[in-house]
Structure formats: structure tokens, C-alpha cells
Motif scaffolding. Structure first.
Motif, PDB file in Angstrom:
ATOM      1  N   LYS A  49       0.917  -1.245   0.112  1.00 27.42           N
ATOM      2  CA  LYS A  49      -0.172  -0.013  -0.010  1.00 27.42           C
ATOM      3  C   LYS A  49       0.878   1.168   0.005  1.00 27.42           C
ATOM      4  CE  LYS A  49      -3.848  -1.861   2.615  1.00 27.42           C
ATOM      5  NZ  LYS A  49      -4.813  -1.599   3.622  1.00 27.42           N
ATOM      6  N   ASN A  50       0.430   2.342  -0.886  1.00 22.69           N
ATOM      7  CA  ASN A  50       0.986   3.497  -0.666  1.00 22.69           C
ATOM      8  C   ASN A  50      -0.249   4.540  -0.370  1.00 22.69           C
ATOM      9  OD1 ASN A  50       3.429   3.156  -1.883  1.00 22.69           O
ATOM     10  ND2 ASN A  50       2.535   3.133  -3.928  1.00 22.69           N
ATOM     11  N   THR A  51      -0.140   4.953   1.238  1.00 22.24           N
ATOM     12  CA  THR A  51      -1.203   5.529   1.837  1.00 22.24           C
ATOM     13  C   THR A  51      -0.637   7.215   2.131  1.00 22.24           C
ATOM     14  OG1 THR A  51      -1.831   3.766   2.800  1.00 22.24           O
ATOM     15  CG2 THR A  51      -2.788   5.629   3.822  1.00 22.24           C
ATOM     16  N   ALA A  52      -1.569   7.990   1.625  1.00 19.48           N
ATOM     17  CA  ALA A  52      -0.793   9.471   1.913  1.00 19.48           C
ATOM     18  C   ALA A  52      -1.592   9.821   3.320  1.00 19.48           C
ATOM     19  CB  ALA A  52      -1.261  10.430   0.659  1.00 19.48           C
ATOM     20  N   GLY A  53      -2.659  10.238   3.300  1.00 22.26           N
ATOM     21  CA  GLY A  53      -3.273  10.688   4.659  1.00 22.26           C
ATOM     22  C   GLY A  53      -4.342   9.839   5.081  1.00 22.26           C
ATOM     23  N   ALA A  54      -4.179   9.311   6.368  1.00 26.27           N
ATOM     24  CA  ALA A  54      -5.255   8.296   6.719  1.00 26.27           C
ATOM     25  C   ALA A  54      -5.618   8.459   8.378  1.00 26.27           C
ATOM     26  CB  ALA A  54      -4.401   7.047   6.749  1.00 26.27           C
ATOM     27  N   ILE A  55      -6.720   8.073   8.429  1.00 27.20           N
ATOM     28  CA  ILE A  55      -7.312   8.055   9.715  1.00 27.20           C
ATOM     29  C   ILE A  55      -7.811   6.514   9.501  1.00 27.20           C
ATOM     30  CG2 ILE A  55      -9.294   8.547  11.474  1.00 27.20           C
ATOM     31  CD1 ILE A  55      -8.846  11.229  10.236  1.00 27.20           C
ATOM     32  N   LYS A  56      -7.264   5.478  10.384  1.00 32.77           N
ATOM     33  CA  LYS A  56      -7.739   4.192  10.063  1.00 32.77           C
ATOM     34  C   LYS A  56      -7.977   3.538  11.508  1.00 32.77           C
ATOM     35  CE  LYS A  56      -5.325   2.916   6.081  1.00 32.77           C
ATOM     36  NZ  LYS A  56      -4.299   1.986   5.458  1.00 32.77           N
ATOM     37  N   GLY A  57      -8.634   2.164  11.436  1.00 26.57           N
ATOM     38  CA  GLY A  57      -9.259   1.732  12.913  1.00 26.57           C
ATOM     39  C   GLY A  57     -10.595   1.982  12.758  1.00 26.57           C
ATOM     40  N   ASP A  58     -11.071   1.583  13.902  1.00 23.02           N
ATOM     41  CA  ASP A  58     -12.459   1.750  14.173  1.00 23.02           C
ATOM     42  C   ASP A  58     -12.759   2.987  14.227  1.00 23.02           C
ATOM     43  OD1 ASP A  58     -13.085  -0.901  14.352  1.00 23.02           O
ATOM     44  OD2 ASP A  58     -12.769  -1.073  16.599  1.00 23.02           O
ATOM     45  N   THR A  59     -13.263   3.613  13.199  1.00 25.90           N
ATOM     46  CA  THR A  59     -13.317   5.225  12.858  1.00 25.90           C
ATOM     47  C   THR A  59     -14.790   5.965  13.400  1.00 25.90           C
ATOM     48  OG1 THR A  59     -11.871   4.979  11.398  1.00 25.90           O
ATOM     49  CG2 THR A  59     -13.008   7.142  11.223  1.00 25.90           C
ATOM     50  N   GLN A  60     -14.592   6.744  14.128  1.00 22.31           N
ATOM     51  CA  GLN A  60     -15.915   7.701  14.495  1.00 22.31           C
ATOM     52  C   GLN A  60     -15.583   9.177  14.499  1.00 22.31           C
ATOM     53  OE1 GLN A  60     -17.440   6.354  18.121  1.00 22.31           O
ATOM     54  NE2 GLN A  60     -17.572   4.142  17.801  1.00 22.31           N
ATOM     55  N   ILE A  61     -16.116   9.807  13.561  1.00 26.19           N
ATOM     56  CA  ILE A  61     -15.648  11.250  13.131  1.00 26.19           C
ATOM     57  C   ILE A  61     -16.758  12.000  13.696  1.00 26.19           C
ATOM     58  CG2 ILE A  61     -14.704  12.953  11.834  1.00 26.19           C
ATOM     59  CD1 ILE A  61     -12.925  10.824  10.490  1.00 26.19           C
ATOM     60  N   LYS A  62     -16.756  13.093  14.450  1.00 27.57           N
ATOM     61  CA  LYS A  62     -18.039  13.866  14.663  1.00 27.57           C
ATOM     62  C   LYS A  62     -17.012  15.504  14.570  1.00 27.57           C
ATOM     63  CE  LYS A  62     -20.592  10.862  17.446  1.00 27.57           C
ATOM     64  NZ  LYS A  62     -21.344  10.765  18.728  1.00 27.57           N
ATOM     65  N   GLY A  63     -17.448  16.287  13.691  1.00 26.01           N
ATOM     66  CA  GLY A  63     -16.772  17.455  13.543  1.00 26.01           C
ATOM     67  C   GLY A  63     -16.323  17.872  12.459  1.00 26.01           C
TER      68      GLY A  63
END
Length: 97
Positions: A49-63
Motif C-alpha cells: 500500500k501507498n497511503t498518503a493521509g489516513a485515519i484508520k481503525g474503528d473510525t468515528q468522526i464527529k466535527g
């Protein structure tokens, strides 16, 4: 003795993938750039994999969340049985579950 037991227990919880969580509630901004990168998976059951910007895992984003990712001249190659290749520019969450 109690301190050692607490440290061992904390290490077990930190290393366990069951408790992997990503929670973001505030203003998050990720800027990432990749140029002239290569990832190669050869053999059996490998991942490239080539990954540039990442938020991984069990993701919960509010905001408020901004991700600006850029890839130039990126190559991901998978050769063999069960291998996976991916170029992921701005990734939120992991596709594997």
C-alpha cells in the motif's frame, strides 16, 4: 507488585487489536503528499500500500474534518497468490473488517 500487574495489564490492552478505536470529535486537518513512491507485495498473502493521509481503525468522526492528500508517480504492485496492492490517497477507515 500492584504497579507491575497494572503495567502488564495496560500493555496487554494496548497491544490488543480488539480495543483499537479511533475517535475524533474536533477540528482535524491532515495534509499529506507522496511523490515517487512504490510498494511491492511478492509471495503469498502479502499487502502493498501507498497511503498518503489516513485515519484508520474503528473510525468515528464527529466535527470538522479536512483531508487533502496528493499522490504523484505512486505504484503498488502485487505478484503472487492472495496478494493485495492499493494506492490510497486520502483514507478514512480501514476497508478490512
Amino acid at each position: 507488585m500492584r504497579t507491575i500487574a497494572t503495567l502488564v495489564l495496560a500493555a496487554v490492552f494496548a497491544a490488543s487489536p480488539v480495543f483499537a478505536q479511533t475517535k475524533i470529535k474536533g477540528d482535524t486537518e491532515i495534509k499529506a503528499k507522496q511523490e515517487n513512491v512504490a510498494a511491492v507485495a511478492v509471495g503469498k498473502d502479502n499487502v502493498a500500500k501507498n497511503t498518503a493521509g489516513a485515519i484508520k481503525g474503528d473510525t468515528q468522526i464527529k466535527g470538522n474534518t479536512k483531508i487533502k492528500a496528493e499522490q504523484k508517480n505512486a505504484a503498488a504492485v502485487a505478484v503472487g497468490k492472495g496478494n493485495t496492492a492499493a494506492n490510497e490517497a486520502g483514507v478514512i477507515g480501514d476497508a478490512k473488517k
